[in-house]
Design a protein around this motif. Structure first.
Motif, mmCIF file in Angstrom:
data_model
loop_
_atom_site.group_PDB
_atom_site.id
_atom_site.type_symbol
_atom_site.label_atom_id
_atom_site.label_comp_id
_atom_site.label_asym_id
_atom_site.label_seq_id
_atom_site.Cartn_x
_atom_site.Cartn_y
_atom_site.Cartn_z
ATOM 1 N N ALA A 116 0.809 -1.223 0.000
ATOM 2 C CA ALA A 116 0.000 0.000 0.000
ATOM 3 C C ALA A 116 0.844 1.276 0.000
ATOM 4 N N ALA A 162 1.302 3.878 -3.321
ATOM 5 C CA ALA A 162 0.115 4.655 -3.679
ATOM 6 C C ALA A 162 -0.073 5.857 -2.762
ATOM 7 N N LYS A 163 0.556 5.808 -1.577
ATOM 8 C CA LYS A 163 0.473 6.910 -0.623
ATOM 9 C C LYS A 163 1.659 7.869 -0.770
ATOM 10 N N ASP A 170 7.410 5.809 -1.677
ATOM 11 C CA ASP A 170 8.057 4.900 -2.631
ATOM 12 C C ASP A 170 9.531 4.663 -2.319
ATOM 13 N N ALA A 218 4.258 -2.936 -6.665
ATOM 14 C CA ALA A 218 3.214 -1.957 -6.351
ATOM 15 C C ALA A 218 3.624 -0.541 -6.747
#
Length: 337
Positions: A270, A273-274, A277, A308
């Protein structure tokens, strides 16, 4: 030495006057083969401290399903991390015991340091017998699990009690059951993280990943989760991190039961996406690198993160035989020598 009139030889119980230190870690298969892994898992997963499912039901599942399937898969993973010195956990543990013995000797202590594994070899009772033969009648037991759990440290105590139940002469014992908030441990852990930051830069997020356990254990009174959170808090304070700089998670879940959350793999998946990275991962529950750190965290979870959308990922090694880690061990045991 004393001579009993009914014996033709002397007996020397009064010569047993040494203190010895026994380090205990989890254990490892003797080889990265299906057969060796099956032997190891059969002992590990049969421990009622590790799996608390009703005994008869669990043994049917263990021998009927798990030990038929899991050993081959685990052996393939062990093969990826095996070195010319064998199992990383065993190799590192031997270095820790040797370094601790040298550190204590340099500080004036004549103290044998033994190494045993809870599962597999070298087993706890034979090592204690060897130390007793060296004159040890007082043991300082240091399970190398920083945060107490009944599944780990508690199981070590069980094994020692079972071994000593067969002894005629019970030695004195001091059992160090947790060091999750020990200042030397926090300093060593924070220092290893800071060294990584100095070399690679501070990541957007520091992930402190602890070994997981069923949530049910916490609800039944196991303090492990609370001790992990305390370790995280103290390390973050030592590093001067804000709450937004780090996150705590739990890895290595097994089976279908609900385990301690958040899960490490789901957390990493997750993050990109927040906007997180760039991540560094450290595993404060592991005193030595092993399958769960070198394969699960350094490789498997790296793939989860990168797939991701994560850009930068690094694993910060366990404390292993870091001099500050050895100093911490010495300081833990010295009050009882």
């Amino acid at each position: 030495m004393a001579k009993y009139s009914g014996l033709s030889k002397e007996v020397g119980h009064q010569t047993r006057n040494k203190t010895g230190v026994l380090l205990v870690n989890l254990g490892t298969p003797e080889a990265p083969t299906t057969a060796a892994v099956r032997t190891y898992l059969a002992e590990f997963l049969a421990d009622p401290r590790v799996v608390e499912i009703p005994r008869l039901i669990w043994l049917m599942i263990l021998h009927g399903i798990i030990l038929r399937v899991r050993p081959a898969k685990s052996a393939a993973l062990y093969q990826q991390i095996w070195t010319e010195n064998g199992s990383p956990l065993m190799d590192i543990s031997k270095k820790q015991a040797k370094a601790l013995g040298e550190r204590l000797s340099a500080q004036g202590y004549d103290v044998p340091v033994g190494l045993a594994m809870r599962y597999g070899q070298p087993a706890i009772e034979p090592v204690m017998k060897q130390m007793q033969a060296q004159g040890v009648d007082k043991f300082v037991i240091l399970p190398l699990y920083p945060q107490y759990s009944a599944t780990t440290t508690g199981s070590v105590f069980d094994a020692i009690a079972k071994a000593l139940s067969k002894w005629r002469y019970i030695p004195s014992l001091h059992f160090i059951h947790t060091y999750h908030d020990n200042p030397d441990f926090i300093d060593a852990l924070a220092d290893s993280i800071q060294q990584d930051f100095d070399k690679h830069g501070q990541p957007k997020k520091l992930l402190l990943s602890y070994h997981g356990m069923p949530e049910r254990n916490l609800l039944l009174g196991d303090p492990y989760y609370c001790f992990c959170m305390k370790t995280t808090k103290l390390v973050a304070q030592k590093l001067g991190l804000k709450e937004s700089d780090y996150v705590t998670s739990f890895q290595s879940r097994f089976g279908k039961a609900k385990w301690l959350q958040p899960y490490t793999d789901a957390t990493l998946e997750a993050m990109p996406a927040k906007g997180d990275d760039d991540v560094a991962v450290v595993c404060p529950a592991f005193s030595a690198d092993c399958l769960e750190t070198l394969e699960e965290i350094a490789e498997e979870n790296r793939e989860v993160f990168e797939e991701a959308g994560g850009q930068k990922y690094r694993y910060i090694a366990a404390l292993n035989d870091n001099p500050k880690h050895i100093d911490m061990m010495a300081n833990l045991v010295k009050p009882y020598l």
